[in-house]
Write an enzyme that holds these catalytic residues in place. Structure first.
Site, PDB file in Angstrom:
ATOM      1  N   ILE A  64       0.877  -1.173   0.000  1.00  0.00           N
ATOM      2  CA  ILE A  64       0.000   0.000   0.000  1.00  0.00           C
ATOM      3  C   ILE A  64       0.916   1.225   0.000  1.00  0.00           C
ATOM      4  CG2 ILE A  64      -1.739   1.255   1.310  1.00  0.00           C
ATOM      5  CD1 ILE A  64      -2.703  -1.532   2.307  1.00  0.00           C
ATOM      6  N   THR A  98      -0.697   7.680   6.671  1.00  0.00           N
ATOM      7  CA  THR A  98       0.472   8.032   5.870  1.00  0.00           C
ATOM      8  C   THR A  98       0.911   6.829   5.074  1.00  0.00           C
ATOM      9  OG1 THR A  98       2.017   7.369   7.568  1.00  0.00           O
ATOM     10  CG2 THR A  98       1.271   9.639   7.616  1.00  0.00           C
ATOM     11  N   CYS A  99       1.740   7.078   4.093  1.00  0.00           N
ATOM     12  CA  CYS A  99       2.269   5.949   3.343  1.00  0.00           C
ATOM     13  C   CYS A  99       3.603   6.234   2.743  1.00  0.00           C
ATOM     14  CB  CYS A  99       1.281   5.502   2.279  1.00  0.00           C
ATOM     15  SG  CYS A  99       0.507   3.966   2.784  1.00  0.00           S
ATOM     16  N   ILE A 100       3.600   6.700   1.499  1.00  0.00           N
ATOM     17  CA  ILE A 100       4.886   6.812   0.810  1.00  0.00           C
ATOM     18  C   ILE A 100       5.755   7.873   1.465  1.00  0.00           C
ATOM     19  CG2 ILE A 100       4.004   5.997  -1.381  1.00  0.00           C
ATOM     20  CD1 ILE A 100       3.984   8.938  -2.280  1.00  0.00           C
TER      21      ILE A 100
END
Lengths: 571, 616
Positions: B267, B411-413
């Protein structure tokens, strides 16, 4: 010592030209020049000196075309119709709102009336009109402003603002600044006028001063024009309210706000008019037309102009024509000058910096100052170019036009930091004409955009600055005037080798644009004028109040100007 | 290009270089100097040599003795006399850093006396605040000038302090987490009901699987899918509302959400933190698990292709919160006898002191970037609104709401610089400002970072207007991530700065994250970078805001508010700027600033070895 040699060569060439001038018949001149049609590389000085002055006959190639818009304002409304017979000096169109009267410049018959122009067919061979004919103004001589207004005079330096309107603004006890700078290189008709019509010009200045209630007249001329200055000073003998101000040979000293700054020491804001310095600035030819209107009742139907470039018989020089009838076609003037010599690049109407390309069939107007035929353009084969646009020279459209004629591809357009567009109508003005604000960043931007060439329209000082960085960045520098200067054998605009200030001795009674830090005589404050914009003095004997205590307990220290100021705050 | 008088004053110590040809006899002024900002480019392109140049301050007012062309430095022997460096050169001593950077220390104003000397000039106006003139002497010695200015301000007003609200945290220790028949806490053991995973999955259509495992310190060398969030386990006691009253929290245990799609795509596939936990988590960051924490890890699988769309990650968070919520319910049942530690946070307003706001930019581009604002439970889901749905407009929160988990972060990248939910729970900047008695901390403004530029400017104008209405004198703007969000980050600073409010920006910048846009109000920046190479190294939390950054930003803002200036950044990122500032702060405050460790303290992963080699 190379320069000395050059000067000698120049004098020789001049002598040759004078000989040719002495020949009586125009045909003969042509022949003579043809036989010596060698291209000699001349320096700028020589070009200006190689002046032929002509009052002569013109052949017309069809109708005279009188544009209904000859200057600032809306087009005039015609008051003649097709088939009407008109005489020279007859009113043929009236302004609507801001504008100036338009008179026929010939005797003839109206052949066509359009939204843009009145066409008149004349059977006579036209001659230069001369000063006195025609006398058609009805206003009385003592109503000077009415004479000027009725004469349809507009600013003949190129701006075309109606002179009747300009002179209706009083500058009580102020200044009339006569723009005799002629800062466009090559153009020479203003200087020629100063010698030929020096007394008439001075009378014109007095008329303008009377109309505007000015107390002082200042004639601004470049220091290098020694002969012309001498002629003016001779005409000024016994006159105390007019003096000559000398300027350095820098472009654009003739810009309106530059004239105010140089003569009065006040730099106007881009949206201020000279009236902010209690002055008006008026072109020297316009002054002469004012004189003619009041003295002889003569309307503005003719224009002095300079022809140069690839013209047979001009031989790298210039030809000055007096009183060319307004409405004559460009090609007729060129023919009268000798005709185009072979292949050409473009025909410029105006000077090298501010002029625009025109067509052979375009008519002369009240603001036409020059006709210059250029060499064909070099082919740069699609080289990438960045444009640096300046308020004092060619605008963005004109630079793009030149770039396309050179076959260059525009990859970036930068504007000089000082180029401002106060009204937002695309008309740029320089914040401080002739004083560069630095161009390194603009050159770097153009380099970053991938350009190999830079095409600029800058003034002398800014061009010099561009030369300080563009070549170092690997950009080939081209100036908008290059093809014109090259045509007439002048050195192209690059490094600035002369001072921006007037140096050396100056004639008695003249002021000059001196380096403010130098102690040489003749700086602008050396001539004292009561009142007016100059000569602000301060009384340093009185204590200067600089501290204010506000009720909120704030202390404001305001020091307007001074040096070695010390403010000490102690408990 | 020539520079303004004001700009020349700011660059009084930079080399004087002529912008254009100037003739002998010219009295030099700001009109004559080239902008020092382009010197680096000019020098590197060989157009300019600065050797021997005197400074702008020394050249101003001097008369040229020879004619010089453009881009010539003004040398000693080209002028009649070298001027004394002129007046208000309140020079900040610390060097600054790259396209963004930092500076915290300042010089102090000589006590008791204000001396102004002007060599030469025109139209000079001096306004001297009576507070500074009268009270500077009373300010503590050894403190930074910023502090001096601020405390003198306080002396001028007699305003009293006011405690607006109080938050109490009760800590419960957990030493073991086990699976059991029901979710409960017995002593220091947390039991999580077996089979709860299926129920959690059933609540979310897009979530197809959820695996729960307990990872203790000895098992940290475990592979993990990308870490989506680290969350404290906390709950409100009784009727307490988020941000006040009593909050219960479990120590030494955190929730760790990880996941992929059904077909195994991470993800946030680009810039994700999957890998061995011990190689990819920067332990101890406010945002991250502490070393030793027991990790209750959920590994979710969501529907294919939903990893880059808003509903996918949100469903994962919602499903995982079903489990957390059951633990919260168990936590509510505990007896006070199990409390091992009680913390009390007072929100104090200090009228008369310089009012300061903290603007925190949070991600709001949609996709997997979102934040749930103001849930009922700390870092919960229920009751919260995603800031994307709030159109990213500013939302003002109290500092205690922040510390009580009012942000549930999605949050992710770019995991190294993203602030996970736990970050807000112990946000160092909030804590620094909350405990600073020299200022009046007005509140925290959260603003989302929208995807579209026009929306970015829409929200930043609201930020400016909010600060104006709050009547603050200073603001600190923080952001997470870099690149796209820097467009609105810099616009926030502009909108605040143009209102005459002093502003300090905080972001990861360093080498990889240099600002993509700029404006004249970006003069004070603190770089949150901790990585050795100055890059987004995908080590979870590595480049997030830490106490060492917060103390620098606070001091920098106070210095600005006291009228000090911040030195301009160097052309290239230079980590020494930070270390010098930290040293100066330690020397001045007498309290050493301890720097956190970075990725070099972790075993190096294969992935990172490659990254590091590329960065070099």
């Amino acid at each position: 010592m190379a320069t000395k040699k050059k000067t000698k060569a120049a004098i020789k060439a001049k002598a040759k030209a004078t000989k040719a001038k002495a020949a009586k018949a125009v045909k003969k001149i042509k022949k003579a020049v043809k036989s010596t049609a060698k291209k000699v590389k001349n320096d700028a000085k020589k070009v200006i000196k190689n002046v032929k002055q002509t009052v002569q006959a013109f052949k017309t190639s069809g109708d005279i075309v009188l544009l209904l818009k000859q200057g600032v304002g809306k087009p005039c409304v015609p008051c003649v119709k097709k088939g009407d017979k008109v005489v020279v000096g007859q009113l043929i169109a009236k302004p609507q709102g801001l504008g100036a009267n338009l008179h026929s410049s010939v005797d003839g018959v109206v052949t066509k009336v359009t939204d843009a122009a009145i066409f008149i067919k004349s059977n006579k061979i036209l001659s230069s009109l001369g000063q006195i004919v025609p006398k058609t103004i009805k206003a009385k001589k003592d109503d000077m402003l009415a004479c000027v207004t009725e004469a349809g005079i507009v600013g003949m330096g190129g701006a075309g603002f109606p002179t009747g309107v300009k002179l209706s603004t009083e500058v009580k006890d102020g200044y009339v600044l006569v723009n005799a700078v002629e800062c466009e290189p090559i153009l020479a008709h203003n200087m020629a006028q100063l010698v030929r019509y020096s007394n008439e010009t001075i009378k014109g200045v007095h008329y303008v001063m009377k109309i505007t209630k000015a107390k002082h007249g200042i004639i601004a001329i470049k220091q290098k024009h020694k002969e012309e200055i001498e002629a003016v000073l001779k005409a000024l003998k016994g006159i105390t309210d007019i003096h000559v101000h000398l300027l350095p040979d820098i472009y654009p000293m003739g810009e309106e706000r530059a004239v105010v700054r140089e003569c009065l020491g006040k730099l106007l804001d881009v949206n201020e008019l000279p009236s902010a310095a209690n002055a008006i600035v008026i072109n020297v030819e316009t002054v002469l037309r004012v004189y003619e209107a009041i003295e002889f009742g003569r309307p503005a139907v003719s224009k002095n102009l300079t022809v140069s470039g690839k013209i047979k018989g001009i031989n790298n020089g210039v030809k000055v024509f007096y009183d060319v009838p307004i409405g004559l076609k460009v090609k007729d003037v060129i023919e009268a000058a000798g005709g185009i010599d072979g292949k050409y690049g473009e025909i410029i109407m105006g000077g090298p910096f501010m002029g625009k390309p025109c067509k052979l069939d375009d008519p002369i107007t009240k603001t036409t100052g020059g006709i210059i035929v250029t060499e064909p353009f070099k082919d740069y084969k699609g080289a990438k170019v960045g444009l640096l646009v300046c308020a004092c020279g060619a605008n963005e459209d004109r630079l793009k036009d030149i770039a396309s004629k050179y076959n260059m591809k525009v990859v970036d357009v930068e504007y000089c930091k000082q180029a401002k567009d106060p009204k937002g109508n695309g008309v740029y003005k320089c914040e401080n004409p002739g004083n560069c604000p630095g161009q390194a960043l603009k050159c770097m931007n153009i380099k970053k955009a991938g350009a190999t060439e830079i095409l600029i329209s800058n003034c002398s000082d800014c061009t010099n600055t561009v030369m300080g960085s563009a070549p170092g960045l690997g950009l080939n520098v081209h100036h908008a005037t290059d093809h014109i200067f090259e045509t007439v054998g002048m050195e192209v605009q690059r490094h600035l080798k002369k001072s921006k200030f007037v140096e050396g001795p100056i004639p008695e009674g003249c002021t000059a644009s001196r380096n403010p830090e130098s102690n040489e005589p003749g700086g602008i404050n050396s001539v004292s004028h009561a009142g007016g914009a100059g000569g602000v003095s301060a009384d340093y004997s009185k204590p200067y109040v600089f501290r204010e205590d506000s009720p909120e307990g704030e202390i404001l220290i305001s020091i307007e100007s001074g040096s070695d100021i010390s403010v000490k705050w102690e408990d | 290009m020539s520079i303004s008088a004001e700009y020349a004053q700011e660059h009084i110590n930079d080399p004087a270089v002529l912008c254009c040809r100037r003739e002998a006899g010219t009295k030099l002024s700001h009109h004559d100097f080239e902008d020092p900002a382009i010197f680096d480019d000019l020098v590197s392109s060989g157009l300019l040599k600065l050797d021997g140049a005197i400074t702008i301050g020394q050249a101003m007012g001097a008369t040229l003795t020879k004619t010089l062309d453009s881009l010539n430095p003004v040398l000693k022997d080209c002028v009649d006399k070298v001027q004394e460096a002129a007046a208000p050169a309140a020079v900040s001593s610390a060097p600054a850093a790259p396209a963004s950077s930092n500076q915290g220390a300042t010089t102090s104003v000589a006590g008791g006396k204000l001396k102004i000397h002007i060599g030469e000039g025109k139209g000079i106006d001096l306004e001297i605040p009576m507070g500074l003139a009268g009270g500077a002497g009373a300010a503590g010695t050894g403190a930074s000038a910023g502090a001096a200015g601020v405390s003198s301000g306080a002396a001028a007003s007699a305003g009293g302090e006011k405690v607006v609200r109080t938050l109490t945290r009760k800590h419960y220790n957990i030493t073991e987490v086990k699976r059991g028949k029901e979710t409960k806490i017995e002593g220091t053991t947390l039991y999580i009901r077996k089979g709860i995973e299926e129920e959690a999955v059933a609540t979310q259509e897009l979530v197809h699987d959820l695996k729960l495992d307990i990872i203790t310190k000895d098992k940290y060398h475990t592979y993990s899918e990308t870490i989506m969030d680290t969350q404290p386990i906390a709950t409100k006691e009784g009727d307490s509302e988020l941000g006040s009253g009593v909050t219960r929290v479990l120590d030494n245990v955190v929730m760790l959400l990880t996941g992929t799609t059904d077909e195994g795509v991470q993800i946030g596939e680009f810039g994700s933190s999957e890998g061995y936990l011990d190689e990819n988590v920067m332990w101890g960051r406010p945002s991250c698990p502490d070393y030793g924490d027991i990790l209750i890890r959920g590994t979710v699988k969501i529907e294919n292709k939903k990893n880059m769309e808003r509903p996918g990650p949100l469903a994962a968070h919602k499903a995982f919160d079903v489990i957390t919520q059951e633990i919260r319910m168990a936590l509510k049942e505990l007896d006070d006898s199990l409390v091992v530690n009680t913390e009390k946070f007072d929100q104090v307003r200090r009228p008369g002191k310089k009012k300061v706001a903290l603007v925190k930019e949070i991600m709001g581009q949609g996709a997997m970037h979102d934040n749930l604002i103001l849930p009922v439970e700390p870092v919960g889901v229920l009751g919260a609104h995603p800031n994307v749905d709030l159109c990213n407009v500013p939302v003002v929160c109290s500092p205690l709401e922040v510390l009580d988990g009012c942000i549930h972060a999605l949050t992710c990248i770019g995991p190294a610089s993203k602030e996970q939910s736990r970050h807000y729970w112990r946000e160092p900047m909030v804590l620094e400002l909350l405990h600073d008695k020299e200022i009046d901390f007005a509140g925290v403004i959260f603003v989302g970072s929208p995807q579209i530029n026009s929306e970015k400017f829409y929200v930043s104008r609201r930020v400016g207007m909010t600060c104006e209405a709050m009547d603050v004198e200073g603001a600190i703007v923080t952001t997470e991530g870099f690149g796209n969000n820097h467009v609105d980050f810099t616009s926030h600073i502009e909108q605040i700065g143009m209102r005459g409010i002093k502003v300090v920006g905080m972001s990861f910048c360093a080498k990889q994250g240099a600002l993509v846009t700029g404006n004249k109000y970006i003069e004070a920046m603190v770089d949150n970078n901790k990585s050795e190479a100055g890059i987004e190294n995908e080590i979870l939390g590595n480049n997030t805001l830490c106490p060492e950054d917060a103390v620098r930003a606070d001091l920098m803002l106070k210095a600005l508010m006291a009228g000090e200036s911040v030195k301009k950044p160097e052309k290239e990122w230079n980590p020494n700027v930070k270390s010098q500032n930290v040293e100066l702060i330690s020397n001045v405050t007498g309290k050493p600033v301890e720097l956190v460790k970075n990725e070099t303290s972790l075993p190096m992963s294969e992935k990172y070895k490659k990254k590091y080699a590329n960065a070099k």
